[in-house]
Scaffold this motif. Sequence first.
Motif, PDB file in Angstrom:
ATOM      1  N   ARG A   1       0.835  -1.207   0.000  1.00 42.06           N
ATOM      2  CA  ARG A   1       0.000   0.000   0.000  1.00 42.06           C
ATOM      3  C   ARG A   1       0.869   1.257   0.000  1.00 42.06           C
TER       4      ARG A   1
ATOM      5  N   ASP B   1      -2.282  -1.149  -6.212  1.00 40.38           N
ATOM      6  CA  ASP B   1      -3.671  -1.501  -5.924  1.00 40.38           C
ATOM      7  C   ASP B   1      -4.041  -2.643  -6.862  1.00 40.38           C
TER       8      ASP B   1
ATOM      9  N   MET C   1      -6.269  -4.871  -6.752  1.00 40.56           N
ATOM     10  CA  MET C   1      -7.690  -5.162  -6.946  1.00 40.56           C
ATOM     11  C   MET C   1      -8.420  -4.008  -7.638  1.00 40.56           C
ATOM     12  N   CYS C   2      -7.697  -2.970  -8.023  1.00 40.97           N
ATOM     13  CA  CYS C   2      -8.269  -1.809  -8.730  1.00 40.97           C
ATOM     14  C   CYS C   2      -9.468  -1.247  -7.969  1.00 40.97           C
ATOM     15  N   ARG C   3      -9.248  -0.855  -6.729  1.00 46.34           N
ATOM     16  CA  ARG C   3     -10.332  -0.369  -5.885  1.00 46.34           C
ATOM     17  C   ARG C   3     -10.439   1.149  -5.864  1.00 46.34           C
ATOM     18  N   LYS C   4      -9.594   1.847  -6.622  1.00 49.26           N
ATOM     19  CA  LYS C   4      -9.654   3.308  -6.626  1.00 49.26           C
ATOM     20  C   LYS C   4     -10.913   3.773  -7.343  1.00 49.26           C
ATOM     21  N   LEU C   5     -11.596   4.732  -6.762  1.00 50.02           N
ATOM     22  CA  LEU C   5     -12.815   5.269  -7.355  1.00 50.02           C
ATOM     23  C   LEU C   5     -12.466   6.287  -8.439  1.00 50.02           C
TER      24      LEU C   5
ATOM     25  N   TYR D   1     -16.960   0.061 -14.184  1.00 56.75           N
ATOM     26  CA  TYR D   1     -15.720  -0.516 -13.663  1.00 56.75           C
ATOM     27  C   TYR D   1     -15.473  -1.898 -14.244  1.00 56.75           C
TER      28      TYR D   1
ATOM     29  N   THR E   1     -13.976  -4.698 -16.351  1.00 53.81           N
ATOM     30  CA  THR E   1     -12.688  -4.908 -16.976  1.00 53.81           C
ATOM     31  C   THR E   1     -12.892  -5.788 -18.194  1.00 53.81           C
TER      32      THR E   1
END
Length: 128
Positions: A93, A98, A100-104, A111, A113
């Motif tokens: 971190r 990231d 898991m591509c959790r950024k908004l 979202y 893929t």
Amino acid sequence: MAHRQSDRAFGFTFAVVFTIITVVSWGVFETRQIWTVVAACLFLGIALSAPWILLPLNRLWEAFASRLGRFNNFLLLSLFFFLFIFPTGLIIRLLGHDFMCRKLDPSADTYWTPVTRKTNGDTLQDMF
């Protein structure tokens, strides 16, 4: 539920344990522990002649070992988490990864893929 060890096997086990304690204390520490020899002989004699006498000790040991096993399980899993998993995640971190591509992304429509591999009826035939 775990299978309880027979009273005779319990007596043999503790006779061996006290014998090992006797040998280690004599061979490594050069001290003679007479009580361990007496305990080993007592457990062996009772296990051979009247193993039913060991039933209360066997049940007591079973209860203690069960609680000890639960404690060790909790302790080892906690140590593993806090010594390996947590620092690894923290380092990842801090490096900004990231996986898991959790950024908004407010400007994103979706979202989803997209699949980049070739898919058709032949490749999806045996998915599972």
